[in-house]
Design a protein around this motif. Structure first.
Motif, PDB file in Angstrom:
ATOM      1  N   ALA A  92      58.303  36.918  49.170  1.00 21.27           N
ATOM      2  CA  ALA A  92      57.226  37.752  49.719  1.00 21.27           C
ATOM      3  C   ALA A  92      56.236  38.192  48.650  1.00 21.27           C
ATOM      4  O   ALA A  92      55.287  38.927  48.951  1.00 21.27           O
ATOM      5  N   GLY A  93      56.453  37.753  47.409  1.00 19.82           N
ATOM      6  CA  GLY A  93      55.482  38.027  46.354  1.00 19.82           C
ATOM      7  C   GLY A  93      55.875  39.084  45.358  1.00 19.82           C
ATOM      8  O   GLY A  93      55.067  39.468  44.504  1.00 19.82           O
ATOM      9  N   ALA A  94      57.108  39.583  45.418  1.00 17.68           N
ATOM     10  CA  ALA A  94      57.532  40.604  44.463  1.00 17.68           C
ATOM     11  C   ALA A  94      57.569  40.025  43.047  1.00 17.68           C
ATOM     12  O   ALA A  94      58.002  38.890  42.834  1.00 17.68           O
ATOM     13  N   SER A  95      57.119  40.820  42.083  1.00 16.19           N
ATOM     14  CA  SER A  95      57.181  40.412  40.681  1.00 16.19           C
ATOM     15  C   SER A  95      58.458  40.915  40.017  1.00 16.19           C
ATOM     16  O   SER A  95      58.846  40.421  38.957  1.00 16.19           O
ATOM     17  N   ALA A  96      59.091  41.913  40.618  1.00 19.08           N
ATOM     18  CA  ALA A  96      60.346  42.468  40.105  1.00 19.08           C
ATOM     19  C   ALA A  96      61.016  43.229  41.241  1.00 19.08           C
ATOM     20  O   ALA A  96      60.386  43.544  42.265  1.00 19.08           O
ATOM     21  N   ILE A  97      62.290  43.510  41.062  1.00 19.61           N
ATOM     22  CA  ILE A  97      63.059  44.226  42.078  1.00 19.61           C
ATOM     23  C   ILE A  97      63.804  45.370  41.410  1.00 19.61           C
ATOM     24  O   ILE A  97      64.364  45.203  40.318  1.00 19.61           O
ATOM     25  N   VAL A  98      63.794  46.514  42.053  1.00 22.30           N
ATOM     26  CA  VAL A  98      64.628  47.642  41.641  1.00 22.30           C
ATOM     27  C   VAL A  98      65.684  47.818  42.727  1.00 22.30           C
ATOM     28  O   VAL A  98      65.359  48.022  43.892  1.00 22.30           O
ATOM     29  N   SER A  99      66.945  47.710  42.326  1.00 22.47           N
ATOM     30  CA  SER A  99      68.050  47.696  43.276  1.00 22.47           C
ATOM     31  C   SER A  99      68.985  48.869  42.954  1.00 22.47           C
ATOM     32  O   SER A  99      69.617  48.894  41.900  1.00 22.47           O
ATOM     33  N   LEU A 100      69.055  49.854  43.854  1.00 26.41           N
ATOM     34  CA  LEU A 100      69.759  51.112  43.614  1.00 26.41           C
ATOM     35  C   LEU A 100      70.999  51.192  44.492  1.00 26.41           C
ATOM     36  O   LEU A 100      70.911  50.963  45.707  1.00 26.41           O
ATOM     37  N   HIS A 101      72.135  51.596  43.877  1.00 28.53           N
ATOM     38  CA  HIS A 101      73.383  51.510  44.632  1.00 28.53           C
ATOM     39  C   HIS A 101      74.347  52.665  44.404  1.00 28.53           C
ATOM     40  O   HIS A 101      74.227  53.437  43.460  1.00 28.53           O
ATOM     41  N   ILE A 102      75.310  52.731  45.327  1.00 30.20           N
ATOM     42  CA  ILE A 102      76.359  53.728  45.299  1.00 30.20           C
ATOM     43  C   ILE A 102      77.085  53.696  43.952  1.00 30.20           C
ATOM     44  O   ILE A 102      77.187  52.649  43.307  1.00 30.20           O
ATOM     45  N   SER A 103      77.585  54.843  43.542  1.00 34.16           N
ATOM     46  CA  SER A 103      78.297  54.968  42.281  1.00 34.16           C
ATOM     47  C   SER A 103      79.326  53.864  42.094  1.00 34.16           C
ATOM     48  O   SER A 103      80.128  53.565  42.983  1.00 34.16           O
ATOM     49  N   GLY A 104      79.323  53.286  40.914  1.00 33.36           N
ATOM     50  CA  GLY A 104      80.295  52.259  40.588  1.00 33.36           C
ATOM     51  C   GLY A 104      81.718  52.780  40.520  1.00 33.36           C
ATOM     52  O   GLY A 104      82.672  51.998  40.522  1.00 33.36           O
ATOM     53  N   ARG A 105      81.885  54.095  40.467  1.00 32.27           N
ATOM     54  CA  ARG A 105      83.229  54.682  40.481  1.00 32.27           C
ATOM     55  C   ARG A 105      83.749  54.856  41.903  1.00 32.27           C
ATOM     56  O   ARG A 105      84.921  55.161  42.097  1.00 32.27           O
ATOM     57  N   GLN A 143      53.833  51.000  37.824  1.00 30.22           N
ATOM     58  CA  GLN A 143      54.507  50.030  36.958  1.00 30.22           C
ATOM     59  C   GLN A 143      56.015  50.223  37.032  1.00 30.22           C
ATOM     60  O   GLN A 143      56.519  51.251  37.469  1.00 30.22           O
ATOM     61  N   LEU A 144      56.737  49.203  36.567  1.00 27.67           N
ATOM     62  CA  LEU A 144      58.188  49.201  36.662  1.00 27.67           C
ATOM     63  C   LEU A 144      58.802  50.462  36.056  1.00 27.67           C
ATOM     64  O   LEU A 144      59.712  51.064  36.636  1.00 27.67           O
ATOM     65  N   GLU A 145      58.338  50.876  34.874  1.00 25.50           N
ATOM     66  CA  GLU A 145      58.929  52.041  34.209  1.00 25.50           C
ATOM     67  C   GLU A 145      58.788  53.287  35.075  1.00 25.50           C
ATOM     68  O   GLU A 145      59.698  54.123  35.134  1.00 25.50           O
ATOM     69  N   ARG A 146      57.673  53.414  35.773  1.00 29.32           N
ATOM     70  CA  ARG A 146      57.460  54.586  36.629  1.00 29.32           C
ATOM     71  C   ARG A 146      58.343  54.517  37.867  1.00 29.32           C
ATOM     72  O   ARG A 146      58.830  55.545  38.347  1.00 29.32           O
ATOM     73  N   VAL A 147      58.550  53.330  38.399  1.00 27.61           N
ATOM     74  CA  VAL A 147      59.423  53.177  39.564  1.00 27.61           C
ATOM     75  C   VAL A 147      60.855  53.563  39.209  1.00 27.61           C
ATOM     76  O   VAL A 147      61.515  54.328  39.933  1.00 27.61           O
TER      77      VAL A 147
END
Length: 279
Positions: free
Chosen positions: A79-92, A139-143
């Motif tokens: 769909a044209g994304a240049s990067a992805i930010v993927s946020l998830h439940i605690s790894g613990r 920008q990515l850093e702000r996201v």
């Protein structure tokens, strides 16, 4: 098509479908196992699941297959994304973030995986903040900063009718210390350092719910906050009414159902309040 940053989360974020659609957040489904049936968690009827759990039928959970993340990331790239930010439940609390990391290695655009250290709408609001900044062309850093700041400042307050389901699932964490309390003593919990932690023991459901609201009011203070109330086989109406009366800085209160995966761990009758500063 102009490049953009896509935001992905998992279904333990408890994001209402309308909110996820509004901010174009992709939600990958965690797996639920009920008896001999396994499927994406949203395919299970919540009311039926509550009754199934009360009957003693085994209910367990597992992270999404890495393939579910791979195709979600591929769709974002197409769909044209240049990067992805993927946020998830605690790894613990879940191996979901590991499945996301495995899939990210196979994608042709950068995928930035964030272990939120939490769950429920603390995670959901972090995804919304990230998507809002991304949608404005940030920008990515702000996201990433928007997501991390929201997670860091949010508070999860949880009432459970019994600790038994958390004990069975192995997600009881530091709340282990509360096991053995009298039946009439109701546990209040939070998520701290990525695991379920104890807050208080309160006699009776009514007093426990009152204390839960008191804790939410204290966490909110006078600052602008977003509030969410999620339930799993419980009645949230009185809690919502009191929050509206007592938290002047609250915007709209998101009221919805807990993810069935979270419900499988906290058990029938559970209710949580998310307090998330919005500035």
């Amino acid at each position: 098509m102009s490049a953009h940053i896509a935001v992905v989360t998992d279904s333990t974020s408890c994001l209402p479908e309308k909110l996820a659609a509004q901010w174009r957040i992709s939600v990958v489904q965690v797996q639920l196992h009920v008896g001999d049936q396994t499927d994406d968690e949203h395919r299970f009827d919540r009311g039926d699941l509550v009754q199934t759990m009360k009957s003693g039928t085994a209910v367990t959970t597992s992270p999404p297959d890495p393939g579910a993340f791979f195709w979600t990331y591929q769709d974002a790239a197409s769909a044209g994304a240049s990067a992805i930010v993927s946020l998830h439940i605690s790894g613990r609390l879940s191996q979901t973030v590991e499945a996301a990391r495995e899939a990210a290695q196979q994608v042709r655009i950068p995928v930035h995986i964030l272990d939120s250290g939490t769950a429920s709408m603390s995670l959901g609001y972090a995804a919304v903040s990230a998507a809002r900044v991304a949608g404005a062309g940030g920008q990515l850093e702000r996201v990433l900063d928007a997501a991390e700041r929201r997670v860091r400042n949010s508070t999860e307050l949880i009432y459970v009718d019994t600790l038994e389901y958390l004990r069975r699932s192995g997600r009881i964490g530091a709340a282990q210390s509360m096991l053995g309390s009298a039946f009439a003593i109701k546990p209040l919990l939070t998520v701290r350092n990525g695991e379920v932690s104890p807050l208080a023991r309160v006699p009776g459901t009514k007093r426990a719910m009152n204390r839960l609201v008191d804790l939410a009011v204290k966490a909110a203070g006078d600052q602008p906050v977003d509030l969410a109330v999620t339930r799993f086989g419980s009645d949230e109406s009185e809690v919502v009414r009191r929050l509206r009366e007592r938290v002047p800085g609250a915007g709209d209160i998101v009221v919805g159902d807990a993810s069935t995966v979270i419900g499988a761990h906290v058990g029938p009758g559970a209710l949580s309040i998310t307090v998330s500063p919005s500035n």
